[in-house]
Each structure stands twice: as structure tokens, then as C-alpha cells.
Design an enzyme around this catalytic site. Structure first.
Site, PDB file in Angstrom:
ATOM      1  N   LYS A  20       0.811  -1.218   0.000  1.00  9.35           N
ATOM      2  CA  LYS A  20       0.000   0.000   0.000  1.00  9.35           C
ATOM      3  C   LYS A  20       0.842   1.264   0.000  1.00  9.35           C
ATOM      4  O   LYS A  20       0.350   2.339  -0.319  1.00  9.35           O
ATOM      5  CB  LYS A  20      -0.982  -0.013   1.167  1.00  9.35           C
ATOM      6  N   GLY A  21       2.098   1.140   0.342  1.00 12.18           N
ATOM      7  CA  GLY A  21       2.965   2.301   0.264  1.00 12.18           C
ATOM      8  C   GLY A  21       2.669   3.363   1.291  1.00 12.18           C
ATOM      9  O   GLY A  21       2.258   3.056   2.411  1.00 12.18           O
TER      10      GLY A  21
END
Lengths: 347, 258
Positions: free
Chosen positions: B140-141
Site C-alpha cells: 500500500k505504500g
């Protein structure tokens, strides 16, 4: 005769290696450069980190700048080229990439302050030294960075100057112990067993990281990609006929932790050179007491030790006392307090 | 500039003499906070004010103080900074090259590298903070930027926190990694420095320093520090997965390791 002139007759590349940050590497470098100038020698200079910037990138404190004399050959990455406070003539643009651009080999056109940096890996440094020697210099000086010691490896440096000082500890005893530990590791005995050396040389060409040699000099390469964490495996593999364990890699506590100490009595550990040892002074002494033995294919010549009695944390040792303590502990290696008279008066 | 000092607020920025902005240009207003090891009270506030004065702030005022218990107190102080900076003379070294976004990175791999690129990362040593390495590597960063796990053609291995340097290197060797990513969030008393140089030295000893790209990242990491430590690149705050990926992919091609 000054130290540099003596060194020049014996060595082509000399690395200045620090026990820690602020141990006095750059001060030693400046002193050597000055002396070389007085003696009429032409040097080449490179650094495994970065040298000559006035502000320290780690602490933000002041750092000695590096003053280079006319005709010195120096490695300067592209992005530091503009920061030089004097004229630099570019001789060659190399393929060595750094975080601050490709390394340029330059000739100092006019004496002045220059920011120096070299390639990231020791192997590239080795090649860079050869490139620099081709420009006809008397000797190449490699300035180490922080506490990085891999540059001391004999493939790169013919000899080293070890910078030590008060920064290591508030206790003089600890400073001496730590320094002696590194110097004695660097002077580890070399492997003299010709047959074992021959067996290794034959197989080394193939490239492997861990092997056992038995008492009939038969080499058994272990099927692992790294010796790191191989302790338990080694313990199983070392038998009563295992004469040597050869590690072409790092010797850390995890490598030997799993090995039964009884096996240290009959088996000797062999490394390419002492920079592969990553075991602290206290642990090392404990291992030696259990009978642990080490041999290296090549060891490291410690040409001199410099001492810096001041720590940036604000304490200091009596300069004469520190120098004397180190001198007494390191039998026969010349010790200098560079700020108190440079490398002069060395017999 | 001095001639119209007391007329209207200056609107022209003199980039050779930059100073902090509060309400008007060049008023030098600074807000800072710190803790003193004394109990809160009027004496403590005066101590904070004197300290700010010694730091070179004009007209310092303590706008907030709070007792932290056990004889410590916390302050927020306002003051006017008297110093200026010549912005035009500043030189900072940054990571070279253009930053490609995720899709461009994926295309770059397909066209120029033509194999899976492996990156192994961890927060190493005593550092228990995964925030940095997760922001770069996790699917998801962070802040709207997907992590490396999301990238087609990149095999991202996140080993987590408190990973000893040698375990990280051993894994990278096992996986035949192209790059090692080291995150350091805790930097008190410069613990990250010795830990990072140890990483470089171990890689040298293991003979992989010129086979694997070495990257470090964290709030106090810069490209210049990376050079000093012996890393190939350093990433500070405001770096995302695409900065790291762009650098690694470009270097693999430049260094002919495809």
C-alpha cells in the site's frame, strides 16, 4: 628523515584507517601531504568517504579541510568538482560511480583546498590506485572514512597508518585495548602450510565461500552461498581430520557461535586477510582462551599509528601519556601524535 | 533595503539574505520547542527565555509551558531570528537522474532489464521502527505512493525490523538480490552511523559490495552522508518507492548488471 620518505621506498599505496570517527585521519593525511611536499614527493590522494568539506555530514561540527599542493593527483567526483577552492585539471573521467557523480582523476593546478571522494567499493579503489599510479606519482594515499577498515585489505593497500584516539573511550585502558586488538588482528600469522595453500589456490579460482581441508590436504567445498549464519552447519561438518576451515567471507560471531569449542583445539580457521574479522576485543580474547586459532593468507602491514588525545565530546587525555601507553602496548610500531610535531624525527 | 525599513512590509525576497517568515517578510519569527530538566514555574520559563536569547533569538517569549512530571518541563518559545542565509550560494548534492513513476518503472524493466529485479530491505540493528521500510516496500505504500511490492517485475522482500546486518546480507546473497535497502529511523547518539558502516564492511568482506547496490534511507540520511558511509545512494524524507526504484533500475543498466 621523515616517515613519508621511508614509506615511499617500501610501499606504493598507503591507507589511513581510523579506529573510529574523529580519531584523526584527516589530520594525519594533511601532515603526510605537507611532509611529502617538503621532501619534494608527488602524491596521489583518494578517499573511501568524502574529505575536505568544512562541515561534518554526521555531526555538523567542524572538520579539517584538505590542502593539496600543485601537481598532486586527486580523485574528485563530478558533483564535488565545482566545490574545489582551487584549479583542477581533469585528466580522466572514470567509470566509477559514486553517490555524487562519476569519479574524475584530476591534477591540482594550483595549491589549495579540494574536496576528495573516491569510488564506493574497495575493488574499484584498487583499480583507481592503479590508474593514479600510471600518472607517475611516488605514492597513493587512501584516506579512510569513519571507522571503515575494509580499505586496509592487502589487495588495495601495501600498508596502513592506523589513527586512534580519545574518541574511542573515556577510559585510557579501553583505548589501548581496542587499538591493540586491531593491530594484533592485522598482524595475524599467515598460513605457512604450502600444501594447504596449493589446495586452496587450485579451488579458489572457481569461487566458493566456505571449505574444509583435512589432514591429507583434501579440500571439501561446502554447498553454501555465504558463511554468515553457517555455524551449526560447520559444527556438523568439522570432523577429527579437519585441519582447516577456510572462509572467503566475514568471520562474525554467528559463524562460529554454533561450533563446539572442543573443535577449536584441532582445527584452524583460515581467512583471506584480517579485514574479514568482525569480532570485538573482549570476545576475541575469550575465543583465544578456548584455543581458537586463526591464519590468514595475507596480513596487513601497520606502518605507523597516530594518536589523537582529544575527543569531540569534550574530554582529553594527557598527550604524552596516551602516546606512551600506545607505544608500550604496540611493541615496535612507530607511534605519532601528529599535532605535536607531525611525522618528523622518525629514525 | 534599510531605507524603507519602517514603511510597508517588504514584498521583494532577497535570496542572498533569506530569513524566517512569520507574519511579514523578513520578520524572522521562529517557533521552537524543547524540554528542560527543571520543574515548571516562573524560574523555568525565565531559563527557557534566556536560553532562547543565547541561541540568538531576539525578543524571545515563552508562549507555553507544561510540567512533564519528575522535575522536567516542556516549552514552546517564539523569537526573532537575527541570522540570514545566502540561498543563492547553496549547493546540495541530490540523487541523479529522473524519477519514473510506477508504470514507467515497470515498462523500463520490461524493455531494458528483461528479468525480475530483487530488492531486500529491513530496518537494521536495534532499530524497531518499520515505518520507513514499510513506506517504501509494502504494497500500500505511503501518502498515495504505492510500495515496491506493487511493482510488476520487482521482487520486494521486506524482512521487518531489528534485523541484524549479517542476516540481511545472508538473505540478499541467498536471493541473489540486486539491491539492499537499509532503513534507519532511530539516530539518537548516532547509533545509525556505526550500524551503517558495519553493513558496508560486511558486504566488502563477503565479496558482494560490487555486486549488490547498497541503499540507505531515513530522516537523517542524505546523499552526501551515503557517500561518506560507503553506500551507493541515500534517501531522506519525501522519498517514495518510485525514487528508490528509479535509482536502482537506472543504476542496474548503467552498471551493466542486467
Amino acid at each position: 628523515m621523515g616517515l613519508i620518505k621511508q614509506l615511499k621506498t617500501k610501499y606504493r599505496t598507503l591507507a589511513i584507517v581510523g579506529m573510529a570517527k574523529n580519531a584523526g585521519k584527516t589530520t594525519a593525511l594533511n601532515s603526510l601531504l605537507e611532509e611529502a611536499f617538503d621532501e619534494g614527493l608527488t602524491l596521489a590522494v583518494t578517499s573511501t568517504g568524502r574529505d575536505g568539506e568544512s562541515t561534518d555530514v554526521v555531526s555538523g561540527g567542524d572538520k579539517p579541510k584538505v590542502y593539496l599542493f600543485t601537481d598532486t593527483i586527486v580523485s574528485v567526483p563530478e558533483k564535488l568538482y565545482d566545490l574545489a577552492e582551487t584549479g583542477l585539471e581533469i585528466l580522466q573521467r572514470t567509470e566509477y560511480r559514486t553517490a555524487v557523480g562519476n569519479v574524475l582523476i584530476c591534477r591540482v593546478a594550483d595549491s589549495g583546498y579540494v574536496q576528495i571522494a573516491g569510488p564506493g567499493s574497495v575493488r574499484e579503489h584498487q583499480k583507481l590506485c592503479e590508474d593514479m599510479l600510471d600518472y607517475g606519482v611516488d605514492m597513493v594515499l587512501i584516506d579512510g572514512a569513519i571507522d571503515r577498515k575494509s580499505i586496509a585489505a592487502p589487495e588495495t593497500s601495501d600498508a596502513i597508518i592506523l589513527a586512534t584516539g580519545a574518541v574511542i573511550s573515556r577510559s585510557l585502558k579501553v583505548v589501548v585495548e581496542e587499538t591493540v586488538h586491531i593491530v594484533s588482528l592485522y598482524q595475524s600469522p599467515t598460513l605457512e602450510d604450502e600444501e594447504a595453500i596449493a589446495a586452496l589456490a587450485k579451488e579458489r579460482r572457481e569461487g566458493f565461500c566456505l571449505a574444509l581441508i583435512d589432514d591429507e590436504n583434501q579440500l571439501d567445498v561446502m554447498p553454501v552461498r555465504t558463511s554468515l549464519g553457517a555455524g551449526a552447519l560447520l559444527d556438523e561438518a568439522i570432523g577429527e581430520h579437519t585441519k582447516y576451515v577456510y572462509i572467503d567471507g566475514a568471520l562474525t560471531e554467528s559463524v562460529i557461535a554454533g561450533i563446539h569449542p572442543k573443535k577449536f583445539q584441532t582445527t584452524t580457521f583460515v581467512l583471506p586477510d584480517p579485514t574479514r574479522i568482525f569480532i570485538g576485543a573482549t570476545k576475541w580474547q575469550q575465543l583465544l582462551k578456548k584455543g581458537f586459532r586463526i591464519r590468514v593468507l595475507r596480513n596487513i602491514k601497520v606502518a605507523a599509528v597516530t594518536v589523537n588525545p582529544f575527543s569531540p565530546s569534550g574530554y582529553a587525555f594527557d598527550p604524552a601519556g596516551l602516546k606512551q601507553s600506545i607505544e608500550e602496548a604496540l611493541d615496535g610500531i612507530p607511534v605519532f601524535d601528529v599535532r605535536m610535531g607531525g611525522f618528523e624525527s622518525y629514525e | 533595503m534599510m531605507s524603507h525599513q519602517n514603511t510597508t512590509a517588504t514584498s521583494q525576497v532577497d535570496i542572498t539574505r533569506v530569513k524566517p517568515y512569520g507574519d511579514t517578510l523578513n520578520d524572522g519569527m521562529v517557533q521552537m520547542s524543547f524540554t528542560l530538566p527543571v520543574p515548571a514555574g516562573e524560574e523555568a520559563a525565565e531559563a527557557a527565555r534566556i536560553l532562547a536569547k543565547k541561541m540568538g533569538l531576539d525578543e524571545p517569549s515563552v508562549v507555553y509551558q507544561r510540567d512533564l512530571g519528575i522535575g522536567y518541563s516542556y516549552f514552546i518559545v517564539y523569537g526573532k531570528c537575527q541570522h540570514t542565509v545566502d540561498y543563492s550560494s547553496i549547493k546540495v548534492t541530490k540523487v541523479e537522474g529522473d524519477v519514473m513513476d510506477r508504470l514507467e518503472c515497470e515498462k523500463f524493466i520490461e524493455e531494458n532489464i528483461k528479468r525480475t529485479v530483487t530488492m531486500v530491505g529491513a530496518s537494521t540493528g536495534t532499530d524497531a521502527h518499520t515505518v520507513g521500510i514499510d513506506a517504501i516496500m509494502n504494497m500500500k505504500g505511503f501518502n498515495g505512493h504505492f510500495g515496491l511490492e506493487r511493482y510488476q517485475g520487482i521482487n520486494a522482500i521486506n524482512m521487518g525490523s531489528q534485523v541484524p546486518n549479517e542476516e540481511l546480507i545472508a538473505r540478499a546473497i541467498e536471493e541473489k538480490a540486486d539491491a539492499i535497502l537499509v532503513s534507519q529511523t532511530v539516530t539518537q547518539k548516532d547509533v545509525h552511523i556505526a550500524n551503517l558502516t558495519n553493513m558496508v564492511e560486511l558486504c566488502e568482506a563477503e565479496g558482494v559490495r560490487d555486486k549488490i547496490l547498497l541503499l540507505c534511507g531515513g530522516p537523517r540520511i542524505s546523499h552526501e552522508l551515503a557517500q561518506e558511509l560507503g553506500f551507493d545512494a541515500g534517501f531522506g524524507t519525501d522519498s517514495y518507492a518510485e525514487n528508490v526504484a528509479s535509482y536502482v533500475l537506472t543504476e542496474l543498466v548503467e552498471r551493466k548488471r542486467v
